[in-house]
Design a protein around this motif. Structure first.
Motif, PDB file in Angstrom:
ATOM      1  N   ALA A   1       6.853  -6.861   3.095  1.00 55.61           N
ATOM      2  CA  ALA A   1       6.422  -5.617   3.733  1.00 55.61           C
ATOM      3  C   ALA A   1       5.343  -4.982   2.861  1.00 55.61           C
ATOM      4  N   PRO A   2       4.360  -4.321   3.471  1.00 58.78           N
ATOM      5  CA  PRO A   2       3.338  -3.646   2.666  1.00 58.78           C
ATOM      6  C   PRO A   2       3.948  -2.593   1.757  1.00 58.78           C
ATOM      7  N   GLU A   3       3.415  -2.494   0.557  1.00 56.25           N
ATOM      8  CA  GLU A   3       3.801  -1.405  -0.334  1.00 56.25           C
ATOM      9  C   GLU A   3       2.992  -0.175   0.067  1.00 56.25           C
ATOM     10  N   ARG A   4       3.638   0.973   0.036  1.00 55.92           N
ATOM     11  CA  ARG A   4       2.942   2.223   0.345  1.00 55.92           C
ATOM     12  C   ARG A   4       2.715   2.974  -0.961  1.00 55.92           C
ATOM     13  N   GLN A   5       1.452   3.314  -1.201  1.00 52.00           N
ATOM     14  CA  GLN A   5       1.085   4.045  -2.397  1.00 52.00           C
ATOM     15  C   GLN A   5       0.120   5.152  -2.006  1.00 52.00           C
ATOM     16  N   ILE A   6      -0.119   6.058  -2.931  1.00 53.92           N
ATOM     17  CA  ILE A   6      -1.079   7.138  -2.724  1.00 53.92           C
ATOM     18  C   ILE A   6      -2.346   6.789  -3.493  1.00 53.92           C
ATOM     19  N   SER A   7      -3.474   6.875  -2.829  1.00 53.38           N
ATOM     20  CA  SER A   7      -4.747   6.560  -3.463  1.00 53.38           C
ATOM     21  C   SER A   7      -5.061   7.571  -4.551  1.00 53.38           C
ATOM     22  N   ASP A   8      -5.530   7.064  -5.679  1.00 55.78           N
ATOM     23  CA  ASP A   8      -5.962   7.958  -6.758  1.00 55.78           C
ATOM     24  C   ASP A   8      -7.447   8.298  -6.622  1.00 55.78           C
ATOM     25  N   GLY A   9      -8.067   7.773  -5.551  1.00 55.57           N
ATOM     26  CA  GLY A   9      -9.478   8.056  -5.310  1.00 55.57           C
ATOM     27  C   GLY A   9     -10.401   7.308  -6.244  1.00 55.57           C
TER      28      GLY A   9
ATOM     29  N   ASP B   1     -13.909   3.736   0.796  1.00 51.73           N
ATOM     30  CA  ASP B   1     -12.858   3.988  -0.178  1.00 51.73           C
ATOM     31  C   ASP B   1     -11.818   4.907   0.446  1.00 51.73           C
ATOM     32  N   ILE B   2     -10.554   4.650   0.159  1.00 50.83           N
ATOM     33  CA  ILE B   2      -9.472   5.488   0.653  1.00 50.83           C
ATOM     34  C   ILE B   2      -9.476   6.764  -0.186  1.00 50.83           C
ATOM     35  N   PRO B   3      -9.586   7.933   0.457  1.00 48.67           N
ATOM     36  CA  PRO B   3      -9.695   9.187  -0.296  1.00 48.67           C
ATOM     37  C   PRO B   3      -8.474   9.474  -1.165  1.00 48.67           C
ATOM     38  N   LYS B   4      -8.718  10.174  -2.253  1.00 43.34           N
ATOM     39  CA  LYS B   4      -7.661  10.590  -3.164  1.00 43.34           C
ATOM     40  C   LYS B   4      -6.602  11.371  -2.391  1.00 43.34           C
ATOM     41  N   GLY B   5      -5.346  11.028  -2.661  1.00 44.05           N
ATOM     42  CA  GLY B   5      -4.230  11.718  -2.032  1.00 44.05           C
ATOM     43  C   GLY B   5      -3.794  11.127  -0.702  1.00 44.05           C
ATOM     44  N   GLU B   6      -4.580  10.204  -0.147  1.00 43.92           N
ATOM     45  CA  GLU B   6      -4.223   9.579   1.134  1.00 43.92           C
ATOM     46  C   GLU B   6      -3.306   8.382   0.885  1.00 43.92           C
ATOM     47  N   GLU B   7      -2.400   8.165   1.834  1.00 45.28           N
ATOM     48  CA  GLU B   7      -1.504   7.020   1.725  1.00 45.28           C
ATOM     49  C   GLU B   7      -2.262   5.739   2.047  1.00 45.28           C
ATOM     50  N   MET B   8      -1.925   4.676   1.307  1.00 40.35           N
ATOM     51  CA  MET B   8      -2.554   3.379   1.549  1.00 40.35           C
ATOM     52  C   MET B   8      -1.497   2.289   1.502  1.00 40.35           C
ATOM     53  N   LEU B   9      -1.831   1.169   2.134  1.00 42.15           N
ATOM     54  CA  LEU B   9      -0.986  -0.015   2.095  1.00 42.15           C
ATOM     55  C   LEU B   9      -1.563  -0.968   1.065  1.00 42.15           C
ATOM     56  N   VAL B  10      -0.706  -1.555   0.247  1.00 41.94           N
ATOM     57  CA  VAL B  10      -1.105  -2.574  -0.715  1.00 41.94           C
ATOM     58  C   VAL B  10      -0.395  -3.859  -0.279  1.00 41.94           C
ATOM     59  N   VAL B  11      -1.188  -4.887   0.007  1.00 40.20           N
ATOM     60  CA  VAL B  11      -0.641  -6.133   0.543  1.00 40.20           C
ATOM     61  C   VAL B  11      -1.317  -7.335  -0.104  1.00 40.20           C
ATOM     62  N   SER B  12      -0.668  -8.480   0.011  1.00 35.61           N
ATOM     63  CA  SER B  12      -1.301  -9.754  -0.310  1.00 35.61           C
ATOM     64  C   SER B  12      -1.957 -10.249   0.963  1.00 35.61           C
ATOM     65  N   ALA B  13      -3.212 -10.644   0.849  1.00 36.93           N
ATOM     66  CA  ALA B  13      -3.933 -11.121   2.027  1.00 36.93           C
ATOM     67  C   ALA B  13      -4.815 -12.297   1.635  1.00 36.93           C
ATOM     68  N   CYS B  14      -5.094 -13.124   2.597  1.00 36.12           N
ATOM     69  CA  CYS B  14      -5.938 -14.299   2.392  1.00 36.12           C
ATOM     70  C   CYS B  14      -6.960 -14.348   3.521  1.00 36.12           C
ATOM     71  N   PRO B  15      -8.249 -14.239   3.208  1.00 36.69           N
ATOM     72  CA  PRO B  15      -9.267 -14.210   4.255  1.00 36.69           C
ATOM     73  C   PRO B  15      -9.680 -15.588   4.769  1.00 36.69           C
ATOM     74  N   PHE B  16      -8.809 -16.560   4.648  1.00 35.81           N
ATOM     75  CA  PHE B  16      -9.107 -17.922   5.083  1.00 35.81           C
ATOM     76  C   PHE B  16      -8.132 -18.337   6.171  1.00 35.81           C
ATOM     77  N   PRO B  17      -8.543 -19.255   7.056  1.00 33.17           N
ATOM     78  CA  PRO B  17      -7.706 -19.589   8.209  1.00 33.17           C
ATOM     79  C   PRO B  17      -6.463 -20.410   7.899  1.00 33.17           C
ATOM     80  N   GLU B  18      -6.461 -21.113   6.756  1.00 27.04           N
ATOM     81  CA  GLU B  18      -5.301 -21.941   6.428  1.00 27.04           C
ATOM     82  C   GLU B  18      -5.221 -22.152   4.924  1.00 27.04           C
ATOM     83  N   PRO B  19      -4.044 -22.481   4.423  1.00 23.23           N
ATOM     84  CA  PRO B  19      -3.916 -22.751   2.987  1.00 23.23           C
ATOM     85  C   PRO B  19      -4.720 -23.988   2.593  1.00 23.23           C
ATOM     86  N   GLN B  20      -5.391 -23.888   1.483  1.00 24.16           N
ATOM     87  CA  GLN B  20      -6.138 -24.993   0.887  1.00 24.16           C
ATOM     88  C   GLN B  20      -6.520 -24.545  -0.517  1.00 24.16           C
TER      89      GLN B  20
END
Length: 166
Positions: free
Chosen positions: A27-35, A46-65
């Motif tokens: 599940a995404p981690e929820r954190q507050i942006s420090d700006g 950029d996510i503004p200071k004080g706004e909630e953000m999601l921190v996730v693992s992501a891969c911008p490729f279509p398949e593992p390699q």
């Protein structure tokens, strides 16, 4: 030659915001942006200071390699408008440089294309890289942390590279 930046697919971002899981099944981690430079990989601001953000693992490729790097990225926790502009997005404002890497249509790094480039020179450097026929797209990453920021394509309707990242 005009270039364009693309962000993650809205369907991927939406599922993360609504109880979805990241590339590692977490599940995404929820954190507050420090700006201090938390770039949203959807709106490419950029996510503004004080706004909630999601921190996730992501891969911008279509398949593992072997070249499909997976890493931490941020998204606005609340809905935002995905980047769809031409040229380079505002997420580069205030940054000195970025790491760029050219990739072939097989999503493998093309050795010799990677470089840390001052922000004012990124567009020209990308245009030069695109003069090499084997370069299908360019990934822009943080020069400090190596985190994926966005993908750069030739701004051409004839380009058959996927237009969004999943």
């Amino acid at each position: 030659m005009p270039i364009k930046a693309i962000s993650y697919e809205q369907s991927f971002v939406d599922q993360l915001r609504h109880a979805g899981v990241d590339a590692y099944g977490n599940a995404p981690e929820r954190q507050i942006s420090d700006g201090g430079g938390n770039p949203c990989r959807s709106c490419l601001h950029d996510i503004p200071k004080g706004e909630e953000m999601l921190v996730v693992s992501a891969c911008p490729f279509p398949e593992p390699q072997p070249y499909a790097e997976t890493g931490p990225v941020f998204f606005c926790a609340d809905d935002c408008t995905p980047w769809q502009g031409a040229g380079l997005p505002p997420v580069l404002n205030g940054r000195a440089d970025a790491l760029i890497k050219g990739y072939g249509a097989d999503h493998r790094i093309l050795y010799g294309t990677g470089d840390i480039v001052p922000v004012p020179q990124i567009a020209a450097t990308c245009e030069t890289l695109f003069d090499t026929p084997d370069v299908a797209f360019i990934d822009l990453r943080s020069s400090k942390n190596n985190c994926f920021t966005f993908r750069i394509l030739r701004d051409s309707s004839s380009d058959n590279t996927p237009q969004r990242l999943r």
